[in-house]
Design an enzyme around this catalytic site. Structure first.
Site, mmCIF file in Angstrom:
data_model
loop_
_atom_site.group_PDB
_atom_site.id
_atom_site.type_symbol
_atom_site.label_atom_id
_atom_site.label_comp_id
_atom_site.label_asym_id
_atom_site.label_seq_id
_atom_site.Cartn_x
_atom_site.Cartn_y
_atom_site.Cartn_z
ATOM 1 N N LEU A 16 0.822 -1.212 0.000
ATOM 2 C CA LEU A 16 0.000 0.000 0.000
ATOM 3 C C LEU A 16 0.854 1.258 0.000
ATOM 4 O O LEU A 16 0.401 2.315 -0.426
ATOM 5 C CB LEU A 16 -0.923 0.013 1.217
ATOM 6 C CG LEU A 16 -1.948 -1.126 1.311
ATOM 7 C CD1 LEU A 16 -2.746 -1.012 2.600
ATOM 8 C CD2 LEU A 16 -2.882 -1.103 0.113
ATOM 9 N N GLY A 19 8.148 3.940 2.617
ATOM 10 C CA GLY A 19 8.739 5.182 3.104
ATOM 11 C C GLY A 19 10.121 4.918 3.641
ATOM 12 O O GLY A 19 10.643 3.788 3.553
ATOM 13 N N ASP A 133 0.523 15.504 13.217
ATOM 14 C CA ASP A 133 0.849 15.406 11.785
ATOM 15 C C ASP A 133 -0.425 15.229 10.964
ATOM 16 O O ASP A 133 -0.483 14.402 10.054
ATOM 17 C CB ASP A 133 1.821 14.244 11.534
ATOM 18 C CG ASP A 133 2.483 14.345 10.155
ATOM 19 O OD1 ASP A 133 2.559 15.467 9.615
ATOM 20 O OD2 ASP A 133 2.914 13.306 9.619
#
Length: 753
Positions: A16, A19, A133
């Site tokens: 999916l 990073g 965030d």
């Protein structure tokens, strides 16, 4: 360690996302056929203590948030080969992808997304977690008409600084400055994203981070691109000062709904989700998440096959486990006990995420110039951060902010009078308000503060515009303490106020003045009884505000209010505790760190039982515990056993220890009984754990007090201890609780006694 490790019991379906720290995959749980999203930490980062602790911390923080608007955490697994978070897989798309496709959303659709996100933030804030965030990529929009928050990797406990990190386009001014994360920090970011949804661009854009910092910190919000009906909502949510934003995400939802109904009608939310559903479904069909249509989402917690023995995490209700293989930190499972106030002993080298910090205080400044009136202001006020209860913290901050808000309003109301406005304008004068704030005393249960209000103005030149005031706040409840919370009932009488006046008089510069009565009658000496003052309908209470210092009570006496000559001004008068203790409530004396007259330390221990600071060993069952200094002992007899209870009445704390001949039971069964009893009496369990040797459980009783209980269970007998104490005295008791837990030895449990 390597990056080919996969969580046993799951079949990977698709990636999916990836990073710098790892990857997120869609996987099927082989035993149940349910789908889940698994977030893996890259293997090399397990050796980096800071990053690995952050990954564990994300699991711990997320485990405490239970909300239909936050992606659920099902499992946390850590082995020498790797670490993974097993989370709910949501059939939908990120708001970021939706904005790429749509660019601009209809206001009703954007409001619907914002409302769902704010509800998720509110549930996180309710357990003391600030996301830090919030951005379009961390909001999932489902086909069913709901938005969910994901990725708590930068989250902190409310009041903790954390790293100065986040997504720069949405970071609040205080986040740029590295100050502690607050619920209002998330409100700012959510409002920035809402702005982007309805305008097609971010509120502030720049080429460098320094330029972006300056815009978020000082530039006005560009509201001209926003529909007029929504401008006040965005201006509120993006206020530079967090104190001027909605205090909680939940409160912002209330404001949002009122604005939405007025601007778009009562069915605004239904229309908004209807518009979003088509786009979300179309985009979902192009992603691996389309598989969830047939396979179904993970509807219940699933433990990873082969994960090994685990410990249920605190407060999740979802079976979060931490696999223990070799020397693995089990912080996620354990920290829930710290949040509740129960203390556990950690294996050497295992550093859990920090528990909620004790409340800390920092002085803030509100400064500016009135846009309509000749007024400038620079007003200080204390603000607290930290602690585990966001609602209490907000009440404290509301109370601390109230004096300067009231001060600013009173001057505005005065200057706004037509005749005064003309006088100010004719003189070319600006009334300059100044307020300084000072913390007089901070203890674990009390915060006492003083404000000094000043005004530079020839037009408003009377001395009554310059005065001090003081008050104290109960840090356990957030309530401002009134005279009835501080003084004994017999002192709040005419006679009691005369006693207070007599004791204060030697500490004043010139004593209490006398004032004329009727012609020919003796002058009346003023005193501290508010009931004797003009309009004194408040009863027999001190006619001055007062705060507390380390040495005594500081009364802010305004002589002109008592009837003395205006030239007398005001005077702070400190009454030492030695002359004050007998006037104060025993409970309040404890709050300021004084020994109440009825303190338990004055009572000697029962003959043959432990005295202050000794070790107690039960002769029958052989268990041993350490007894803190100053605790009184009394017999406590459990069924088929023997025990002892040690009490400190001043702190409201009890330590109970016992042995019973109820050995041979399964610790899990005994733990279930304790949990059922606590919850059946209105309490809340935030941590539980059991193994072959016994169980540990902690949380809150029905009366709100913290409890911590551990019982060791053998083949023939048991031995246990239980602490119970008020939240207000957690800081005082952290070390004594830790010491007794470390020192407790159950004795021989292999046989009955």
């Amino acid at each position: 360690m390597n990056d080919t490790w996969r969580l046993p019991g799951y079949a990977e379906v698709d990636v999916l996302g990836t990073g710098g720290f790892g990857r997120v995959v869609l996987a099927k749980h082989e035993a149940s056929g349910k789908m889940a999203a698994i977030k893996y930490l890259r293997a090399e980062f397990l050796a980096d203590a800071r990053i690995a602790d952050g990954f564990r911390r994300e699991a711990w923080l997320l485990s405490g948030v239970r909300s239909p608007h936050v992606v659920r955490l099902f499992d946390f697994v850590e082995t020498p080969q790797g670490a993974a978070l097993v989370m709910e897989a949501v059939p939908g798309v990120s708001l970021r992808a939706l904005l790429v496709a749509e660019n601009v959303l209809a206001p009703e659709a954007a409001l619907a997304i914002l409302k769902g996100s704010l509800l998720g933030l509110a549930d996180a804030h309710a357990v003391g977690v600030v996301h830090r965030d919030y951005k379009p990529g961390n909001v999932l929009v489902s086909r069913e008409g709901e938005s969910k928050l994901v990725d708590f990797g930068l989250a902190t406990l409310d009041g903790h600084n954390g790293l100065t990190a986040g997504s720069p386009a949405y970071m609040a001014p205080e986040q740029w400055a590295g100050r502690p994360g607050l619920p209002a920090t998330d409100v700012y970011a959510a409002t920035c994203v809402f702005y982007q949804c309805i305008t097609g661009h971010r509120p502030f854009e720049a080429d460098t981070s320094e330029q972006l910092r300056a815009l978020h910190g000082g530039a006005p919000v560009p509201l001209e691109a926003v529909p007029e009906a929504l401008r006040p909502l965005i201006a509120r949510g993006m206020a530079k000062d967090p104190a001027w934003r909605p205090a909680t995400a939940d409160g912002f939802v209330t404001e949002l709904e009122a604005v939405a109904r007025k601007a778009y009608g009562k069915n605004w939310e239904k229309r908004g989700w209807k518009r979003l559903a088509t786009s979300a479904a179309a985009l979902t069909a192009l992603t691996p998440l389309a598989l969830l249509t047939a396979a179904g989402t993970a509807a219940a917690p699933v433990a990873a096959a082969g994960a090994g023995a685990g410990v249920t995490a605190a407060g999740t209700g979802t079976g979060v486990t931490a696999a223990v293989a070799g020397k693995i930190a089990i912080a996620v499972a354990i920290v829930g006990g710290l949040v509740a106030g129960g203390l556990l002993i950690f294996p050497p080298g295992d550093d859990p995420p920090a528990p909620p910090a004790a409340l800390s205080v920092a002085v803030q400044t509100l400064s500016g110039r009135d846009q309509a009136l000749p007024i400038s202001y620079e007003l200080q006020y204390p603000q607290v951060s930290g602690g585990s209860d966001a609602a209490v913290r907000q009440r404290i901050n509301d109370a601390l902010r109230a004096p300067i808000d009231k001060r600013l309003k009173s001057v505005r109301d005065a200057v706004a009078q037509p005749d005064l406005v003309e006088r100010f304008r004719a003189a070319g004068e600006t009334a300059a308000l100044h307020s300084s704030a000072r913390v007089l005393l901070q203890t674990p249960g009390l915060l006492s503060v003083r404000y000094d209000h000043d005004l530079d103005s020839d037009t408003l030149g009377h001395t009554t515009w310059r005065f001090p005031e003081a008050f104290s706040v109960d840090l356990a409840t957030g309530q401002v303490l009134g005279p009835g919370d501080v003084f004994r009932p017999e002192i709040l009488t005419a006679a009691g106020m005369r006693t207070l006046t007599r004791r204060l008089t030697p500490h004043t510069k010139n004593g209490f003045c006398t004032v004329p009565t009727v012609v020919g009658s003796p002058e009346r000496q003023v005193g501290m009884d508010a009931a004797e003052q003009p309009g004194g309908a408040g009863g027999h209470v001190p006619a001055a505000t007062f705060g507390f210092t380390r040495t005594g009570a500081e009364f802010e006496i305004l002589w002109y209010d008592l009837g003395c000559a205006s030239a007398a001004g005001n005077e702070p008068v400190v009454l030492p505790y030695d002359e004050l203790d007998d006037l104060l409530q025993p409970k309040f004396l404890t709050m300021v760190g004084r020994t109440a007259p009825a303190a338990s330390s004055s009572a000697p221990p029962t003959s043959g039982q432990p005295g202050a600071g000794t070790t107690y060993t039960n002769s029958r069952f052989g268990f041993t515990t350490q007894v803190p200094p100053g605790y009184t002992a009394s017999s406590w007899v459990p069924e088929d056993g023997e025990g002892m209870r040690f009490t400190d009445a001043g702190l409201g704390a009890t330590l109970t220890v016992w042995g019973t001949n109820s050995g041979g039971r399964r610790p899990a069964d005994r733990l279930a009984e304790v949990v059922a009893s606590v919850e059946g009496n209105g309490g809340r369990v935030t941590f539980r754990s059991d193994d072959s040797d016994g169980y540990t459980v902690s949380g809150y009783q029905g009366d709100g007090k913290i409890f911590y209980e551990h019982e060791s269970i053998g083949a023939g007998s048991t031995a246990g201890l239980r602490w119970v104490y008020p939240v207000a005295h957690k800081t005082d008791l952290d070390q004594p609780v830790t010491d007794t837990v470390k020192a407790f030895k159950p004795g021989d449990l292999s046989q009955p006694h």
